[in-house]
Design a protein around this motif. Structure first.
Motif, PDB file in Angstrom:
ATOM      1  N   ASP A   1       6.148  -4.533   0.873  1.00  0.00           N
ATOM      2  CA  ASP A   1       6.382  -3.130   0.567  1.00  0.00           C
ATOM      3  C   ASP A   1       7.024  -2.486   1.792  1.00  0.00           C
ATOM      4  N   GLN A   2       7.259  -1.187   1.722  1.00  0.00           N
ATOM      5  CA  GLN A   2       7.962  -0.507   2.804  1.00  0.00           C
ATOM      6  C   GLN A   2       7.237  -0.651   4.141  1.00  0.00           C
ATOM      7  N   ALA A   3       5.916  -0.595   4.101  1.00  0.00           N
ATOM      8  CA  ALA A   3       5.159  -0.669   5.348  1.00  0.00           C
ATOM      9  C   ALA A   3       5.331  -2.015   6.048  1.00  0.00           C
ATOM     10  N   LEU A   4       5.469  -3.093   5.279  1.00  0.00           N
ATOM     11  CA  LEU A   4       5.580  -4.426   5.859  1.00  0.00           C
ATOM     12  C   LEU A   4       7.018  -4.825   6.177  1.00  0.00           C
ATOM     13  N   MET A   5       7.972  -4.012   5.751  1.00  0.00           N
ATOM     14  CA  MET A   5       9.371  -4.328   6.028  1.00  0.00           C
ATOM     15  C   MET A   5       9.630  -4.336   7.529  1.00  0.00           C
ATOM     16  N   PRO A   6      10.391  -5.317   8.038  1.00  0.00           N
ATOM     17  CA  PRO A   6      10.740  -5.308   9.468  1.00  0.00           C
ATOM     18  C   PRO A   6      11.488  -4.025   9.840  1.00  0.00           C
TER      19      PRO A   6
END
Length: 593
Positions: free
Chosen positions: A550-555
């Motif tokens: 999800d957005q939080a885990l995106m680099p």
């Protein structure tokens, strides 16, 4: 614990008590098993044992040490008074590590001992902070003087023996002030508690400080004014000694209480020694540490933390609005680094916990709701601990309000960072209290907790451990009306443990209600555990969970994620991004932010 030979004929009774404090109904907050171990108690015990071993009261005088952490142990006044009488009242009571919210309870604990003519001393952040920042009489310190309680300001390494000798000779001084002479802690007696005391904490966890002091200047903090801005450290040898001492008693989980372990100049030597103890000697270390938001920039810090046994890391995030951080002199927190830092910990499968303060000058209920939603969507945080901005005695914030005559609540019992103690420029007291309670429900929704479980599977965070922590943080504020850090398993109450100024309840009404409340709360708790455990099982068994994104885990993108709400919608976020771009252009010309 006893230290004596057959020739001894006197036994000095040293009773170390770490007070709890009162809940909103006036009852002592005490549990069958408490969440957090007391480092102050462990430190004082270690110093006291060293004094006993060195026979500081003479070769024919033993020292018996009694330890009571009131968050998990009942203070049995008749039994303690009887024990002292059996030894001709040869001894003293030391109230250890007393914080401002524990000060009223500490006075109530001291009263029966003082009424019996026994020497009582009190130390901790309240006494030390008030003497460091105020006039020596403010914030009810005169109550100690009126009761004849000796006040101890500063740290006890190398000083406790003086207090013990004075108490043994009947010459306990009204004040011991060592605030201008903070000791080195390298080679000092290490914090330690026997297993019979550690067993009263959840998970059989102990604690120790590897360092003291902090170079930062956060205006809400008391640590910098009590432990100083000059950092002092234990050596790797000291840490190995205390780990082996605990491991000999079957204890291998530790909370390292340094306010910021990442700024401990001995961090690498300590981590290397812990890695050796874990990988070479097979000690199954489990550690929780506290760090700042720039720790990921230190080469090998995060990687070595993992190898050393760190499973949980607490980060003083405090806020996502740069303007609020600047107002609190928390300039070291850069929101442009938050995602990089959190993803670094996620990359090692380490659970992240963050402190988040509500009530900065720019806060409103609407901005707080907005910011919590941003955190849920864009920051890879596991656990958030919400606090109310509190002018703690000993902090610069409190000193400023006190000097300016600004009204603050007179009841020190509520200075526990979960109650409102002074006025806010944009929120009424009712609004502030309401949004504090609402914040827990906003973050710990069933939907978001499932998201957190999915992120845990995808990043290697132990899902079982996360479920345990989520249960406490999602339920305790609403079930027990206490902050999760003050919680535990099975609340213990007695009618006799109510604040003296409140009426004593009839036991025939008190006990049936207490039993019913306990059963009702645990039914709700059991339901929460069942739902979370079931969700965790389903998520863990789904092969797709390991690829969850999800957005939080995106680099972090090449543009530094500058289009995220974290930067475009927070108060001062855009300015922070522009400032970082400017710094990047000046320090690395031609390199993109």
């Amino acid at each position: 614990m006893s230290h004596f030979s057959e020739a001894e004929d006197r036994r000095f009774q040293l009773i170390l008590i770490k007070p709890s404090h009162y809940d909103d109904d006036g009852y002592v907050i005490r549990w069958w098993r408490a969440m957090i171990p007391s480092n102050s108690l462990a430190a004082l015990y270690g110093i006291a044992v060293d004094c006993a071993d060195r026979e500081v009261l003479g070769p024919n005088t033993a020292v018996d040490i009694t330890v009571i952490d009131e968050t998990n142990t009942h203070v049995n006044f008749p039994a303690l008074l009887a024990k002292l009488r059996r030894h001709n009242n040869f001894g003293m009571v030391a109230l250890v590590g007393v914080q401002s919210n524990q000060y009223p309870r500490a006075l109530d604990i001291a009263r029966p001992f003082r009424d019996a003519g026994l020497p009582v001393a009190m130390g901790g952040f309240h006494v030390s902070g008030c003497l460091a920042m105020l006039d020596g009489h403010a914030v009810d310190l005169d109550a100690c003087r009126e009761m004849g309680i000796s006040m101890f300001a500063g740290e006890a390494e190398g000083r406790l023996e003086t207090v013990l000798r004075d108490a043994a000779s009947g010459q306990l001084q009204p004040l011991y002030n060592f605030m201008n002479d903070l000791p080195s802690i390298e080679g000092a007696p290490v914090p330690f508690l026997p297993k019979r005391y550690v067993e009263h904490t959840l998970g059989l966890s102990a604690s120790f400080d590897a360092g003291r002091g902090c170079p930062y200047q956060c205006s809400f903090c008391t640590i910098i004014n009590v432990q100083g801005r000059k950092s002092r450290f234990r050596s790797a040898d000291d840490v190995e000694k205390l780990v082996r001492l605990n491991w000999a008693h079957g204890v291998h989980k530790f909370f390292i209480t340094d306010d910021n372990f990442a700024r401990n100049k001995e961090w690498e030597a300590i981590f290397d020694r812990l890695i050796a103890l874990k990988e070479r000697d097979g000690i199954p270390l489990g550690l929780m540490i506290q760090v700042d938001t720039l720790c990921h920039r230190i080469d090998n810090f995060v990687e070595k933390a993992k190898r050393a046994g760190v499973t949980r890391v607490f980060i003083g995030l405090e806020n996502v609005n740069p303007d609020n951080l600047a107002a609190a002199k928390k300039g070291q927190n850069k929101i442009t680094e938050y995602r990089k830092m959190l993803l670094a910990w996620k990359g090692q499968g380490i659970m992240t916990l963050a402190g988040y303060i509500l009530g900065f000058p720019a806060d409103t209920p609407e901005t707080i709701r907005r910011d919590i939603a941003i955190i849920q969507e864009e920051l890879p945080l596991d656990i958030i601990e919400f606090f109310c901005l509190t002018p703690l005695p000993g902090s610069e914030d409190h000193q400023t309000l006190w000097k300016n005559g600004v009204e603050m609540d007179a009841d020190l019992n509520i200075y526990d960072v979960e109650h409102v103690c002074t006025a806010h420029p944009k929120m009424s007291k009712r609004e502030w209290e309401a949004i504090y309670r609402e914040a827990w429900s906003l973050y710990y929704t069933p939907k978001h907790m499932k998201t957190l479980l999915c992120r845990a599977i995808a990043t290697g965070v132990p899902i079982g451990s996360l479920v345990k922590v989520l249960v406490a943080f999602a339920t305790m504020v609403h079930l027990e009306h206490v902050h999760p850090l003050q919680s535990g398993i099975l609340r213990m109450k007695r009618p006799s443990e109510r604040r003296p100024e409140l009426p004593r309840e009839n036991p025939f009404f008190f006990w049936p209600r207490f039993v019913w409340e306990t059963l009702s709360k645990h039914a709700v708790l059991a339901g929460s555990i069942a739902r979370l455990a079931t969700a965790a099982l389903v998520i863990a068994r789904n092969p797709a969970s390991r690829k969850y994104m999800d957005q939080a885990l995106m680099p972090v993108g090449a543009d530094g994620d500058e289009k995220l709400d974290l930067f475009t919608k927070t108060t001062g976020g855009s300015a922070a991004v522009n400032h970082m771009k400017k710094i990047a252009r000046l320090t690395h010309p031609g390199r993109a932010f």
